[in-house]
Design an enzyme around this catalytic site. Sequence first.
Site, mmCIF file in Angstrom:
data_model
loop_
_atom_site.group_PDB
_atom_site.id
_atom_site.type_symbol
_atom_site.label_atom_id
_atom_site.label_comp_id
_atom_site.label_asym_id
_atom_site.label_seq_id
_atom_site.Cartn_x
_atom_site.Cartn_y
_atom_site.Cartn_z
ATOM 1 N N TYR A 269 -1.748 -0.676 10.337
ATOM 2 C CA TYR A 269 -1.619 -1.029 8.806
ATOM 3 C C TYR A 269 -0.466 -0.421 8.175
ATOM 4 C CZ TYR A 269 -3.746 -1.001 4.360
ATOM 5 O OH TYR A 269 -3.891 -1.433 2.825
ATOM 6 N N THR B 260 -13.109 -0.063 -2.656
ATOM 7 C CA THR B 260 -13.473 -1.435 -2.466
ATOM 8 C C THR B 260 -14.652 -1.690 -1.490
ATOM 9 O OG1 THR B 260 -11.847 -1.940 -0.939
ATOM 10 C CG2 THR B 260 -11.247 -2.100 -3.419
ATOM 11 N N LYS C 128 2.284 -2.880 6.091
ATOM 12 C CA LYS C 128 2.558 -2.547 4.846
ATOM 13 C C LYS C 128 4.064 -2.172 4.629
ATOM 14 C CE LYS C 128 -1.531 -3.772 3.303
ATOM 15 N NZ LYS C 128 -1.575 -5.015 2.559
ATOM 16 N N SER D 226 0.888 -1.177 -0.001
ATOM 17 C CA SER D 226 -0.165 -0.098 -0.010
ATOM 18 C C SER D 226 0.725 1.420 -0.180
ATOM 19 C CB SER D 226 -0.854 -0.009 1.215
ATOM 20 O OG SER D 226 -1.591 1.354 1.283
ATOM 21 N N ILE E 105 -8.447 2.796 -3.010
ATOM 22 C CA ILE E 105 -9.188 2.043 -4.143
ATOM 23 C C ILE E 105 -10.361 1.753 -3.282
ATOM 24 C CG2 ILE E 105 -9.362 0.418 -5.464
ATOM 25 C CD1 ILE E 105 -6.994 1.650 -6.277
#
Length: 286
Positions: free
Chosen positions: A203, A238, A207, A188, A236
Amino acid sequence: MASSKKAQSVSPLAPLGIEAAMKAKEDPNSVVRPKIFDEFALTDRVGLVSGGNRGLGLEMAIALAEAGAQVVYCFDLSKEPSEEFKASREYVSKLGNGSRLEYFCADVRNQELLWKKAEEIGDKEQRFDFCIAAAGILKPHVECLEYPGHEFRDVMEVNTTGVLFTAQAAGRQMARFGRGGSIILIASMSGSITNRDHAWVSYNTSKSAVLQMARSMACELGEQRIRVNTLSPGYIYTQMTTAYLDKEPHLFDKWSGMNPLGRLGRPDEMRGVATWLASDASSFLF
């Protein structure tokens, strides 16, 4: 004076480009045709996609099937495939190129199970060519000094440890068959930069670790012609990010404004780069 040394590597599609043009000049009767799409083709190849039940994983799996992959094995936590997967499997079956999608349930944190499943795929297909480690989770933002230990461990186990186990499972089979292969780890932008307002300590850390993992694996596996690369998407739109934005809707415009295009990315915008990385078109990328 021309060098007497031979090329260290030759494309299986050679001659290409300038070499093809020179050979065509030498033989005016030779048949000239474009080969660029052949370089992106995945004809007869077999691979694995984690997080492939929906979202980015499934989107990329469909693209690989469209590029001619013989079979793309998708796995996720759900015991049964989603409606999106079922529709995608039927769609792929109608492409007319013999490709298919298969689903199985597995937890990326279970190293033994992933190794076993990948070996079963290898036994059945007698080859293993690509892997996309796309499974990941995103937890709500919590200030770093208050971040709960169990949530940090959850994110690290899925987003980092699970990526390693997935890459291992596929890489072991690639090494077994000696054909080389391509391992693609979904990282990411958060692994390289930090959004001050939403740092997501777990997070970002997970990553960043994936980026370093890929570098180390690429160096170690390169001699076996197994390439390891990462993709670091921006925001993105999603199902996972939608669920997050539903709780903090003010971030939609903020995230969109952080991109030079002024919008969030679409899942289908990952199709081309994933196919490129899985194919021979990126054979010197690591």
